[in-house]
Design an enzyme around this catalytic site. Structure first.
Site, PDB file in Angstrom:
ATOM      1  N   GLU A 148     -32.444 -24.087  26.106  1.00 23.08           N
ATOM      2  CA  GLU A 148     -33.170 -25.456  26.010  1.00 23.08           C
ATOM      3  C   GLU A 148     -34.162 -25.164  24.751  1.00 23.08           C
ATOM      4  O   GLU A 148     -34.290 -26.082  24.120  1.00 23.08           O
ATOM      5  CB  GLU A 148     -33.834 -25.878  27.077  1.00 23.08           C
ATOM      6  N   HIS A 208     -31.184 -32.750  19.778  1.00 23.51           N
ATOM      7  CA  HIS A 208     -31.390 -31.846  20.581  1.00 23.51           C
ATOM      8  C   HIS A 208     -29.820 -31.567  21.258  1.00 23.51           C
ATOM      9  O   HIS A 208     -29.390 -30.336  21.293  1.00 23.51           O
ATOM     10  CB  HIS A 208     -32.316 -32.066  21.799  1.00 23.51           C
ATOM     11  N   GLU A 209     -29.066 -32.543  21.465  1.00 23.90           N
ATOM     12  CA  GLU A 209     -27.779 -32.110  22.184  1.00 23.90           C
ATOM     13  C   GLU A 209     -26.897 -32.038  21.062  1.00 23.90           C
ATOM     14  O   GLU A 209     -25.925 -30.985  21.451  1.00 23.90           O
ATOM     15  CB  GLU A 209     -27.310 -33.713  22.754  1.00 23.90           C
TER      16      GLU A 209
END
Length: 333
Positions: free
Chosen positions: A201, A130-131
């Site tokens: 996000e 995700h990062e």
């Protein structure tokens, strides 16, 4: 497109800075605020990532100090077709992570020690993917600059009462203008943070799930992180709340609802979106995993050999992201 969005964000924050300066000191205050904002923009572009890492006392690790964790990041970066970022650890019991850097060539990812201790190997892979998705989407420059400038705007609002509260101040609205600046500056900075964080996000969740190889890994991780964050405060985040939107889950106490005043989408909504992605049939197969379920380690399970050494026996020792094999249920159930 991302460069245009970043330029628009900088312009908006500069205008906000000038507005607060005008309320405090009139036209002279607005001009001083403009000069200060211009200097902050230049500083933020080159140094905001270092400042954010320093805020959270992050220390860099490599293959010698954290071989398995760094090896995982290397494989995920290769899958995402990204240069290898710098890797940092934050000494905090709260499981969390963020990415920073002005571009993929100068990126860094940071995870807390709590993340490595409390999540399974696959869940950590989902979080770090995700990062890396933030890095790939070039979100990190915008998010990191916002963290720096939002913090500065909040401090400017707080200082307004001290530096603009005298009777001979140059504010065209007198003390009422100073009070308005003190009250609205932190709120306006928070609105800017929310505007850039919430939609990014969801996008990073989707892209990160594709990088890691299974949406359910990240879905399981989000549930664990959100639950643990409620019980384990992160002191560095509480002292620097302007950086909260950088993290995968809001590290601050409270503010976990999916409403107008949250810097992050609802965790439940994010998990539901990932589960829908996994059930859609278009995602990658679930890789082969250990039949032993992941568990939170006790003191006896924590070894001395780097971050992975403190995670217990359910984690693979090779430090690699599991490869695709036959479909089966993972540690989430």
């Amino acid at each position: 497109m991302n460069m245009m969005k970043t330029a628009m964000l900088l312009a908006a924050l500069t205008a906000l800075f000038m507005g607060v300066g005008y309320l405090v000191g009139g036209s002279g205050g607005a001009f001083i605020a403009f000069l200060f904002a211009a200097g902050m923009n230049l500083f933020s572009y080159w140094n905001a990532d270092k400042l954010v890492l320093k805020m959270h006392n992050a220390h860099e690790v490599d293959e010698r100090s954290a071989p398995d964790f760094v090896g995982m990041i290397r494989q995920l970066a290769e899958r995402a077709d990204l240069p290898m970022p710098k890797v940092y650890l934050i000494d905090s019991d709260q499981p969390n992570a963020f990415a920073t850097g002005r571009n993929p060539e100068n990126a860094a990812v940071a995870a807390t020690t709590g993340l490595l201790q409390q999540l399974s190997h696959e869940e950590v892979a989902g979080v770090m993917a995700h990062e890396l998705a933030h890095v790939k989407n070039r979100d990190t420059l915008t998010m990191t600059i916002t963290a720096t400038l939002a913090g500065a705007i909040s401090m400017l609002g707080n200082f307004a009462l001290f530096f603009g509260g005298s009777r001979d101040n140059n504010s065209p609205f007198g003390f009422a203008g100073v009070l308005l600046a003190a009250l609205t500056a932190p709120f306006a900075a928070m609105l800017v943070q929310m505007a850039i964080s919430r939609t990014r996000e969801y996008s990073a969740d989707r892209d990160g799930a594709a990088i890691a190889g299974n949406p359910l890994w990240l879905a399981s991780a989000l549930g664990k992180i959100a639950g643990s964050a409620k019980r384990r405060p992160m002191m560095s985040a509480e002292q620097n709340p302007a950086s909260a939107h950088l993290f995968i889950i809001n590290p601050l106490s409270g503010a976990r609802m999916d409403n107008l005043f949250s810097t992050h989408p609802s965790t439940e909504n994010r998990i539901a979106a990932l589960q829908e992605m996994a059930s859609g049939g278009g995602g990658p197969a679930i890789p082969r995993q250990s039949s032993r379920p992941a568990r939170e380690p006790g003191p006896a399970a924590r070894g001395p050999s780097g971050p992975w050494g403190s995670v217990g026996t359910s984690r693979p020792s090779s430090g690699t992201v599991p490869q695709t094999g036959r479909k089966r249920r993972g540690p989430w159930g």
